[in-house]
Design a protein around this motif. Structure first.
Motif, mmCIF file in Angstrom:
data_model
loop_
_atom_site.group_PDB
_atom_site.id
_atom_site.type_symbol
_atom_site.label_atom_id
_atom_site.label_comp_id
_atom_site.label_asym_id
_atom_site.label_seq_id
_atom_site.Cartn_x
_atom_site.Cartn_y
_atom_site.Cartn_z
ATOM 1 N N SER A 148 30.865 44.555 41.803
ATOM 2 C CA SER A 148 30.680 45.179 43.109
ATOM 3 C C SER A 148 29.445 46.085 43.110
ATOM 4 C CB SER A 148 31.925 46.019 43.423
ATOM 5 O OG SER A 148 31.658 47.010 44.371
ATOM 6 N N LYS A 199 36.299 47.685 40.161
ATOM 7 C CA LYS A 199 36.118 46.233 40.257
ATOM 8 C C LYS A 199 34.722 45.828 39.810
ATOM 9 C CE LYS A 199 37.158 42.021 41.341
ATOM 10 N NZ LYS A 199 36.580 41.420 40.152
ATOM 11 N N SER A 258 40.310 51.057 41.661
ATOM 12 C CA SER A 258 39.834 50.417 42.887
ATOM 13 C C SER A 258 41.026 49.947 43.710
ATOM 14 C CB SER A 258 38.959 49.203 42.568
ATOM 15 O OG SER A 258 37.700 49.563 42.072
ATOM 16 N N ARG A 281 38.764 44.623 50.232
ATOM 17 C CA ARG A 281 37.522 43.974 49.818
ATOM 18 C C ARG A 281 36.666 43.634 51.037
ATOM 19 N NH1 ARG A 281 36.770 39.997 45.479
ATOM 20 N NH2 ARG A 281 36.315 38.647 47.250
ATOM 21 N N SER A 303 35.775 48.475 33.615
ATOM 22 C CA SER A 303 36.090 47.360 34.505
ATOM 23 C C SER A 303 37.562 47.001 34.393
ATOM 24 C CB SER A 303 35.256 46.136 34.124
ATOM 25 O OG SER A 303 35.707 45.624 32.878
ATOM 26 N N GLU A 304 38.035 46.198 35.326
ATOM 27 C CA GLU A 304 39.418 45.747 35.255
ATOM 28 C C GLU A 304 39.640 44.890 34.008
ATOM 29 O OE1 GLU A 304 37.464 42.596 37.924
ATOM 30 O OE2 GLU A 304 37.150 44.680 37.346
ATOM 31 N N SER A 318 42.532 41.095 48.504
ATOM 32 C CA SER A 318 42.866 42.051 47.447
ATOM 33 C C SER A 318 43.330 41.279 46.222
ATOM 34 C CB SER A 318 43.974 42.997 47.910
ATOM 35 O OG SER A 318 45.182 42.274 48.050
ATOM 36 N N TYR A 319 43.627 42.024 45.189
ATOM 37 C CA TYR A 319 44.187 41.477 43.955
ATOM 38 C C TYR A 319 45.495 42.209 43.700
ATOM 39 C CZ TYR A 319 39.262 40.297 43.357
ATOM 40 O OH TYR A 319 37.990 39.841 43.553
ATOM 41 N N CYS A 375 41.317 47.673 45.850
ATOM 42 C CA CYS A 375 41.479 46.215 45.925
ATOM 43 C C CYS A 375 42.225 45.674 44.710
ATOM 44 C CB CYS A 375 40.133 45.521 46.086
ATOM 45 S SG CYS A 375 39.014 45.685 44.673
ATOM 46 N N LEU A 376 42.146 46.361 43.576
ATOM 47 C CA LEU A 376 42.860 45.938 42.363
ATOM 48 C C LEU A 376 44.336 46.339 42.415
ATOM 49 C CD1 LEU A 376 40.227 46.909 39.648
ATOM 50 C CD2 LEU A 376 40.740 44.613 40.522
ATOM 51 N N CYS A 383 38.756 53.003 47.660
ATOM 52 C CA CYS A 383 37.698 52.033 47.903
ATOM 53 C C CYS A 383 36.517 52.829 48.444
ATOM 54 C CB CYS A 383 38.118 50.965 48.915
ATOM 55 S SG CYS A 383 36.730 49.873 49.346
#
Length: 155
Positions: free
Chosen positions: A106, A103, A5, A14, A143-144, A19-20, A7-8, A38
């Motif tokens: 979501s 993520k 993802s 996002r 998942s993360e 973001s992360y 955003c990760l 994304c």
């Protein structure tokens, strides 16, 4: 090769424009072992955008037409979520991805949990639209949280 993802991976995509940034993911990016995506942005949704949740089911139900993705204003964004899922699938296939890290929570990317469709911060055990489609096509989607438990920087 991983698909992660966006955003990760520190990309501000996002729904809220945030973001992360995770060291483990940045390490893999430096090693050129990652492509990012994304699904919502691939489908043309804006940054920022209204939060959205799956109403009436799960990601699988969205793909079969039994549920919808609705944003906070009540706008049906189902088509964009399905389009983004298919574009993400095409990327995963094109790059021969071995593992997909998306993520959690979501409506696109949740692999174990998504929000319940009431915008009340309640989660249910289910997959998002993109995760459901990728798994239907044989991809390992985690998942993360699961990724960080498995990832070892020396690999």
């Amino acid at each position: 090769m991983y698909l992660i993802s966006a955003c990760l991976a520190g990309e501000a995509v996002r729904y809220d424009g945030k973001s992360y940034l995770h060291d483990q993911i940045q390490h893999l990016i430096e090693l050129k072992q990652v492509i990012t995506a994304c699904p919502e942005v691939l489908a043309g949704l804006s940054i920022p955008r209204k939060p959205a949740e799956i109403f009436g089911g799960t990601g699988e139900d969205v793909l079969t037409g039994r549920a919808q993705v609705i944003d906070l204003d009540g706008v049906d964004v189902t088509h964009a979520f399905i389009e983004g899922a298919y574009q993400t699938l095409a990327l995963a296939q094109q790059h021969h991805v071995s593992t997909v890290v998306l993520k959690e929570n979501s409506p696109s990317c949740g692999s174990n949990f998504i929000y319940d469709g009431t915008f009340s911060n309640q989660k249910v055990s289910a997959m998002g639209v993109t995760t459901a489609l990728l798994r239907q096509h044989g991809f390992n989607v985690i998942s993360e949280t699961a990724f960080f438990e498995l990832f070892h920087p020396s690999t």
